[in-house]
Design a protein around this motif. Structure first.
Motif, PDB file in Angstrom:
ATOM      1  N   PHE A   1      30.729  54.244  81.757  1.00 53.69           N
ATOM      2  CA  PHE A   1      30.609  55.857  81.278  1.00 53.69           C
ATOM      3  C   PHE A   1      32.436  56.317  80.688  1.00 53.69           C
ATOM      4  O   PHE A   1      32.294  56.467  79.803  1.00 53.69           O
ATOM      5  CB  PHE A   1      30.651  56.848  82.062  1.00 53.69           C
ATOM      6  N   PHE A   2      33.674  56.032  80.894  1.00 57.71           N
ATOM      7  CA  PHE A   2      34.816  55.704  80.728  1.00 57.71           C
ATOM      8  C   PHE A   2      35.257  55.550  79.150  1.00 57.71           C
ATOM      9  O   PHE A   2      35.470  56.273  78.446  1.00 57.71           O
ATOM     10  CB  PHE A   2      35.629  55.614  81.738  1.00 57.71           C
ATOM     11  N   GLY A   3      34.472  54.135  79.815  1.00 58.36           N
ATOM     12  CA  GLY A   3      35.097  53.045  78.228  1.00 58.36           C
ATOM     13  C   GLY A   3      34.915  54.331  77.028  1.00 58.36           C
ATOM     14  O   GLY A   3      34.727  53.785  75.932  1.00 58.36           O
ATOM     15  N   VAL A   4      32.849  54.321  77.184  1.00 63.16           N
ATOM     16  CA  VAL A   4      32.196  54.904  75.874  1.00 63.16           C
ATOM     17  C   VAL A   4      32.819  56.326  76.001  1.00 63.16           C
ATOM     18  O   VAL A   4      33.430  56.333  74.390  1.00 63.16           O
ATOM     19  CB  VAL A   4      30.651  54.733  76.223  1.00 63.16           C
ATOM     20  N   GLY A   5      32.738  56.911  76.815  1.00 62.33           N
ATOM     21  CA  GLY A   5      34.028  58.110  76.668  1.00 62.33           C
ATOM     22  C   GLY A   5      34.646  58.136  75.641  1.00 62.33           C
ATOM     23  O   GLY A   5      35.326  59.327  74.893  1.00 62.33           O
ATOM     24  N   VAL A   6      36.008  56.931  76.252  1.00 64.30           N
ATOM     25  CA  VAL A   6      36.936  57.502  75.480  1.00 64.30           C
ATOM     26  C   VAL A   6      36.952  56.623  73.988  1.00 64.30           C
ATOM     27  O   VAL A   6      37.823  57.340  73.356  1.00 64.30           O
ATOM     28  CB  VAL A   6      38.362  55.802  76.377  1.00 64.30           C
ATOM     29  N   VAL A   7      36.399  55.864  74.124  1.00 63.26           N
ATOM     30  CA  VAL A   7      35.564  55.129  72.577  1.00 63.26           C
ATOM     31  C   VAL A   7      35.838  56.436  71.518  1.00 63.26           C
ATOM     32  O   VAL A   7      35.756  56.357  70.667  1.00 63.26           O
ATOM     33  CB  VAL A   7      34.994  54.353  72.541  1.00 63.26           C
ATOM     34  N   LEU A   8      34.806  56.963  71.965  1.00 58.37           N
ATOM     35  CA  LEU A   8      33.654  58.191  71.278  1.00 58.37           C
ATOM     36  C   LEU A   8      35.387  59.306  70.483  1.00 58.37           C
ATOM     37  O   LEU A   8      35.014  59.649  69.838  1.00 58.37           O
ATOM     38  CB  LEU A   8      32.958  59.011  71.967  1.00 58.37           C
ATOM     39  N   VAL A   9      36.090  59.332  72.043  1.00 60.58           N
ATOM     40  CA  VAL A   9      37.351  59.775  71.603  1.00 60.58           C
ATOM     41  C   VAL A   9      38.164  59.878  71.027  1.00 60.58           C
ATOM     42  O   VAL A   9      38.224  60.380  70.094  1.00 60.58           O
ATOM     43  CB  VAL A   9      37.405  60.402  72.878  1.00 60.58           C
ATOM     44  N   GLY A  10      38.225  58.518  70.549  1.00 53.60           N
ATOM     45  CA  GLY A  10      39.002  57.944  69.405  1.00 53.60           C
ATOM     46  C   GLY A  10      38.567  58.512  68.366  1.00 53.60           C
ATOM     47  O   GLY A  10      39.225  57.969  67.070  1.00 53.60           O
ATOM     48  N   VAL A  11      37.011  57.811  67.773  1.00 54.08           N
ATOM     49  CA  VAL A  11      36.294  57.668  66.807  1.00 54.08           C
ATOM     50  C   VAL A  11      36.805  59.794  66.567  1.00 54.08           C
ATOM     51  O   VAL A  11      36.561  59.602  65.165  1.00 54.08           O
ATOM     52  CB  VAL A  11      35.281  56.782  67.071  1.00 54.08           C
ATOM     53  N   ASN A  12      35.906  60.056  66.896  1.00 49.36           N
ATOM     54  CA  ASN A  12      36.276  61.403  66.497  1.00 49.36           C
ATOM     55  C   ASN A  12      37.585  61.933  66.257  1.00 49.36           C
ATOM     56  O   ASN A  12      37.743  62.293  65.344  1.00 49.36           O
ATOM     57  CB  ASN A  12      35.812  62.385  67.759  1.00 49.36           C
ATOM     58  N   TYR A  13      38.441  61.471  67.596  1.00 47.92           N
ATOM     59  CA  TYR A  13      40.255  62.120  66.348  1.00 47.92           C
ATOM     60  C   TYR A  13      40.371  61.814  65.072  1.00 47.92           C
ATOM     61  O   TYR A  13      41.282  62.381  64.561  1.00 47.92           O
ATOM     62  CB  TYR A  13      40.900  61.647  67.687  1.00 47.92           C
TER      63      TYR A  13
END
Length: 379
Positions: free
Chosen positions: A20-32
Motif C-alpha cells: 500500500f505504502f509503495g504504490v501510494g508513494v509511486v502514485l504521488v510521485g507520478v502525479n507530482y
C-alpha cells in the motif's frame, strides 16, 4: 542466541502494508511530476500595445535607469503571481498527497491484519488439532470446510495421515491383545497340569523342586501377559469418563498394601475408575517391590489449580537422575535387565504412564534423596 519469533500473520500484514505504502508513494510521485509539468508550461498571452511600447523604448542617457511601460509591469506581476500560485499548488498537493498515502497505508495495515487472520485461521485450526492429538486420540479429525484450495488439500492430507496412523496403532493394539489372550490359555493349562502333578505325595524331591521352579516361571509369564494386555488396553482413551475421587480409589488400592503411609485429600477427576485404580495399585506394587529394609511407602493425593495429583514415594536403591526416564520404558529396569525376573516384568511404570496419558495427564518421577523414587501422576 535465537532470533525473536515473527508470526506469519505479522509478516503478511507487513507485506500488505508495504505494498500500500509503495504504490501510494509511486502514485504521488507520478502525479507530482505531471502537475508540475502542466503548471510549468509557458502561458500564451497577448496584450494589446505591448509590442509597440517595447519598440518605442530607447536607451536614455543614464544607462542604469530604464523606464518600463505599464503593460510590462503588469506582465511581470502576472508572472510573479503565476510562479507563486504554482508553488502553492505543488506544496499543497504534495502535503495532502502524503497525508492521503499515510491514511491509506494505515488502513492497508489494518486490512492486511484482518485478511491475514482469516487466511491463517485454517492453519491455526490444524495446529490446535495437532497439539490435541496423541496416541489415544488419533480418531479425531480436522475436517476442514470451505472451498477446495491448497489449505483444504493440506488439511485433507493431514486427516488421511491420521487415518493411516490410527489404523496402524489399532492393529498393533489388537495384535498385542490377541496374542496376550492366546498365550493365557496355554499358560493356564500348564499351571493346572503342574499343580495337579505336584499333589502326588510320591513325587521325588528333585522333581518337586523342578515343579516349583516351573510354577514360578509360569507365574512370571502370566504376569507378563497380564501386563501386556493391560498396557494395550490402557493406551486407548476411555470411551466414557466418569467423575471419580482419586482419594477414594487410592484408599481402595491400599488394601493390598497395608504398610503404606497415606495422606489422602480430595482429588476429583474424570476417567475410567477401574484403570485409575489399577494405575495407583501399580504405583504401590512398584514401591513395595523395589524397596529396601527401610520399607517406606507414602501415598498422597491432592488437588490444585492445575488438576488432581497422586504421589507415591518409596525408599530403595539410589536412582541416577539420568536413568529415571528409562524406567517408564517397557521391560526396562534399573539394572538394564530386559528379561523376565522375579522382580516383575518391567511394565509397572509403563502402564502407569499409559493410563495417565490416556486420561490426558502425565506421569513423572524424580530420585528421592537417600534412595528411592518419588512418582507423581497429574490428571
Amino acid at each position: 542466541m535465537t532470533s525473536r519469533r515473527v508470526s506469519v500473520r505479522l509478516r503478511l500484514t507487513l507485506v500488505y502494508g508495504s505494498l500500500f505504502f509503495g504504490v501510494g508513494v509511486v502514485l504521488v510521485g507520478v502525479n507530482y511530476l505531471f502537475v508540475q509539468d502542466v503548471l510549468s508550461r509557458p502561458a500564451k498571452m497577448t496584450v494589446q500595445g505591448v509590442p509597440e511600447a517595447l519598440a518605442a523604448l530607447k536607451p536614455s542617457a543614464q544607462p542604469s535607469v530604464v523606464m518600463l511601460p505599464k503593460d510590462t509591469l503588469f506582465l511581470r506581476a502576472v508572472s510573479d503571481a503565476r510562479s507563486q500560485y504554482r508553488e502553492d499548488v505543488m506544496g499543497s498537493m504534495l502535503q495532502w498527497s502524503l497525508l492521503a498515502v499515510a491514511v491509506v497505508g494505515v488502513a492497508g495495515l489494518a486490512i492486511g491484519w484482518i485478511v491475514a487472520r482469516r487466511a491463517m485461521a485454517p492453519l491455526q485450526t490444524m495446529t490446535e488439532a495437532a497439539r490435541r492429538l496423541s496416541e489415544s486420540t488419533l480418531h479425531e479429525r480436522i475436517a476442514l470446510g470451505g472451498p477446495r484450495d491448497e489449505i483444504r488439500d493440506l488439511a485433507d492430507t493431514f486427516d488421511s495421515m491420521l487415518e493411516r496412523l490410527s489404523r496402524a496403532f489399532d492393529s498393533q493394539r489388537r495384535f498385542v491383545a490377541n496374542a496376550s489372550h492366546e498365550l493365557r490359555t496355554p499358560l493356564a493349562i500348564n499351571r493346572a497340569l503342574l499343580q495337579v502333578s505336584m499333589t502326588d505325595p510320591e513325587l521325588p524331591r528333585q522333581v518337586r523342586t523342578v515343579g516349583t521352579e516351573l510354577l514360578n516361571a509360569n507365574a512370571r509369564q502370566e504376569r507378563l501377559i497380564e501386563g501386556l494386555l493391560l498396557l494395550a488396553q490402557s493406551e486407548r482413551e476411555p470411551a466414557e469418563r466418569l467423575p471419580v475421587d482419586l482419594a477414594e480409589l487410592a484408599a481402595s488400592a491400599m488394601t493390598s498394601v497395608p504398610e503404606t503411609t497415606a495422606d489422602l485429600r480430595p482429588a476429583p477427576a474424570e476417567g475410567d475408575p477401574v484403570l485409575l485404580e489399577r494405575m495407583i495399585g501399580n504405583l504401590l506394587d512398584n514401591a513395595v517391590k523395589y524397596n529396601d529394609e527401610r520399607a517406606l511407602v507414602v501415598l498422597r493425593t491432592r488437588s490444585d489449580r492445575w488438576g488432581s495429583v497422586v504421589t507415591v514415594e518409596n525408599t530403595g536403591r539410589v536412582v541416577p537422575s539420568g536413568r529415571v526416564e528409562d524406567l517408564f520404558e517397557p521391560f526396562r529396569r534399573l539394572d538394564h535387565d530386559r528379561t523376565g525376573s522375579a522382580g516383575g516384568a518391567g511394565l509397572g511404570l509403563s502402564i502407569v504412564r499409559a493410563i495417565a496419558q490416556a486420561h490426558r495427564g502425565s506421569a513423572e518421577a524424580r530420585p528421592r534423596p537417600g534412595g528411592g523414587l518419588v512418582v507423581t501422576v497429574r490428571l
